[in-house]
Design an enzyme around this catalytic site. Structure first.
Site, mmCIF file in Angstrom:
data_model
loop_
_atom_site.group_PDB
_atom_site.id
_atom_site.type_symbol
_atom_site.label_atom_id
_atom_site.label_comp_id
_atom_site.label_asym_id
_atom_site.label_seq_id
_atom_site.Cartn_x
_atom_site.Cartn_y
_atom_site.Cartn_z
ATOM 1 N N LYS A 150 6.723 5.018 0.333
ATOM 2 C CA LYS A 150 7.842 4.950 1.274
ATOM 3 C C LYS A 150 9.155 5.437 0.674
ATOM 4 O O LYS A 150 9.828 6.282 1.249
ATOM 5 C CB LYS A 150 8.009 3.513 1.789
ATOM 6 N N ASP A 190 4.061 -7.624 -5.083
ATOM 7 C CA ASP A 190 3.731 -6.349 -4.449
ATOM 8 C C ASP A 190 5.072 -5.719 -4.051
ATOM 9 O O ASP A 190 5.757 -6.225 -3.166
ATOM 10 C CB ASP A 190 2.855 -6.599 -3.213
ATOM 11 N N TRP A 229 0.469 -8.401 4.728
ATOM 12 C CA TRP A 229 -0.086 -7.058 4.998
ATOM 13 C C TRP A 229 -1.609 -7.202 5.043
ATOM 14 O O TRP A 229 -2.205 -7.761 4.106
ATOM 15 C CB TRP A 229 0.349 -6.117 3.866
#
Ligand code: PLA
Length: 466
Positions: free
Chosen positions: A311, A275, A194
């Site tokens: 999310k 993460d 990311w």
């Protein structure tokens, strides 16, 4: 003279605007890209004239103290949304940022979130400051969700949990802790990862390097490369791992591979740093998606885990997440937590309450919790259906014989299409499909109805642009 030093010299000038210009006119004055030279006595039209003060006032207005600040490039992910908004074509599709949309391509607020918010209104909850570490009920709920309530790390109070500003803020707080308590230690990040990971560690002044992860030949995991690079890193490095649904590739290690990754991390005394931005969103199961983290915790390893509810609960703008540091003793965890608070206080003082209450209400109430799981399965299921339909459309339309099955092997909200920058540009410029330039598309922003259009765009870009 660099832009920075110009900025500094401007910033150090006296606060009166006319004076600051006067002082700077003594030497070289840099204006954006170029610089002007002044000779105080001869060439300078502003000096030694009767109207000096009036002219210098005019000049002062025109010359900004921020003249040395250059224009930053748009963010590679969030900038895509800005470009999308500016496009008036009705065929346009935003597959850039990972944000869930309904089949009608509308944003979605989960029903459990609305119910949790109603509860908050009914209870007449206040807006007082939270403690620096965040809402106690949230911190308890989030750690239990991650590790499982009966996990020894929880029972033995070995986890330091601090509420963070979603995943990003939690990663940033951990990075600040690494910088302060492990000076010089390196963070290993996957190649690719990311994009914001690099920004986070750069801004925190934490050195990082990449380990091999994605193999374009197999469109799969370069497992041997990953292991070799983690092994070769200096002992005691931090290894950043995506807990599930690796972003951007959508390729995760298998449980057997996770065991081997844990072996080498243990062997090298590295510290795993997870993460977890998609718990429950990858497979539809909260427990399955936390499997990697729990496997490491079960080995008694110390580890860091950043969490996000953007999310899985659709709380993107509430900025709710956490940083968890698993330690070998409750005493160490208490000390680590005290230092995380110390780092947070001067940065943002204390975190926002709204999202924390929502999470605490949903996770803490068995009925809402079950409803959440059902909604998460629904969202993950819609993404899987779209993935399948995209694959079917590509296979039916593309007569070249290219194997598109890699798309079905990827999990989570993204697909890593393999399109290069020029091909991704073609997707946007010709087809109005907005995506990141690394070839990533967010399937969460795609509907079944748009799959055929997207397949046409991908086939055209893949075969007709090199
Ligand atoms: N970690 C990973 C791996 C992510 O993909 C993201 C979000 C985050 C952390 C942080 O999200 P949060 O701060 O909202 O909790 N990545 C998104 C959005 C979905 C973004 O870039 O900010 C993405 O499109 O990649």
């Amino acid at each position: 003279m660099t832009s920075t030093s110009t900025m500094l010299s401007l910033a150090s000038a006296p606060p009166t605007a006319s004076l600051s210009v006067h002082e700077n006119l003594k030497g070289r004055l840099k204006l954006g890209g170029g610089s002007l030279s002044f000779n105080k006595e001869k060439a300078n039209p502003f000096i030694n004239t009767k109207s000096f003060s009036r002219i210098s006032m005019v000049a002062a207005v025109k010359i900004s103290r921020f003249e040395g600040v250059t224009m930053a490039p748009p963010d590679p992910i969030l900038g895509v949304s800005e470009a999308f908004k500016a496009d008036n074509d009705e065929k346009k599709l935003n597959l850039g940022v990972g944000a869930y949309r309904t089949e009608e391509l509308q944003p979605y607020v989960l029903n459990v979130v609305k119910k949790a918010e109603n509860l908050m209104v009914e209870r007449g909850e206040n807006k007082e400051y939270l403690p620096i570490e965040g809402l106690a009920a949230f911190n308890k709920a989030t750690a239990e969700l991650l590790f499982g309530a009966s996990n020894p790390v929880i029972k033995e109070q070995r986890v330091a949990t601090v509420q963070g500003l979603s995943g990003t803020g939690s990663l940033r707080l951990a990075a600040a802790m690494i910088e302060r308590y492990f000076p010089g230690a390196k963070v290993l990040i996957s190649s690719p990862t990311w994009g914001n990971h690099k920004n986070i560690f750069n801004d925190a002044r934490v050195p990082w390097s990449e380990y091999r992860y994605y193999d374009p030949k197999t469109v799969g995991l370069d497992f041997d490369g990953m292991i070799a690079d983690i092994k070769a890193a200096p002992e005691g490095s931090f290894v950043l791992l995506h807990g599930c649904a690796h972003n951007p590739t959508g390729i995760d290690p298998t449980p057997e591979q996770w065991e081997k990754i844990a072996d080498v991390i243990q062997e090298k005394n590295h510290i795993p740093f997870f993460d977890v931005a998609y718990q429950g969103f990858a497979s539809g199961s909260l427990d399955a998606d936390a499997g990697s983290v729990r496997l490491f915790a079960a080995r008694g390893m110390e580890l860091l885990v950043a969490q996000s509810y953007s999310k899985n609960l659709g709380l993107y703008a509430e900025r709710i997440g956490a940083i968890n540091v698993v330690c070998t003793s409750a005493d160490a965890a208490a000390r680590v937590k005290s230092q995380l608070k110390r780092l947070a206080r001067p940065m943002y003082s204390n975190p926002p309450i709204h999202g924390a209450k929502i999470v605490a209400n949903v996770v803490g109430d068995p009925t809402l919790f079950n409803e959440w799981k059902a909604e998460m399965e629904m969202m993950a299921g819609r993404i899987k259906n779209v993935r399948q339909k995209l694959y079917d459309s590509l296979t039916a339309k593309d007569k070249s014989g290219k194997d598109w099955s890699f798309i079905l092997k990827q999990i989570g909200m993204f697909s890593f299409t393999g399109l290069n920058k020029a091909q991704s540009d073609n997707m946007t410029n010709k087809w109005h499909v907005y995506m990141t330039k690394d070839g990533r598309i967010s399937l969460a922003g795609l509907s079944l109805a748009k799959c055929e259009y997207l397949a046409d765009a991908i086939i055209d870009s893949f075969h007709n642009v090199s």
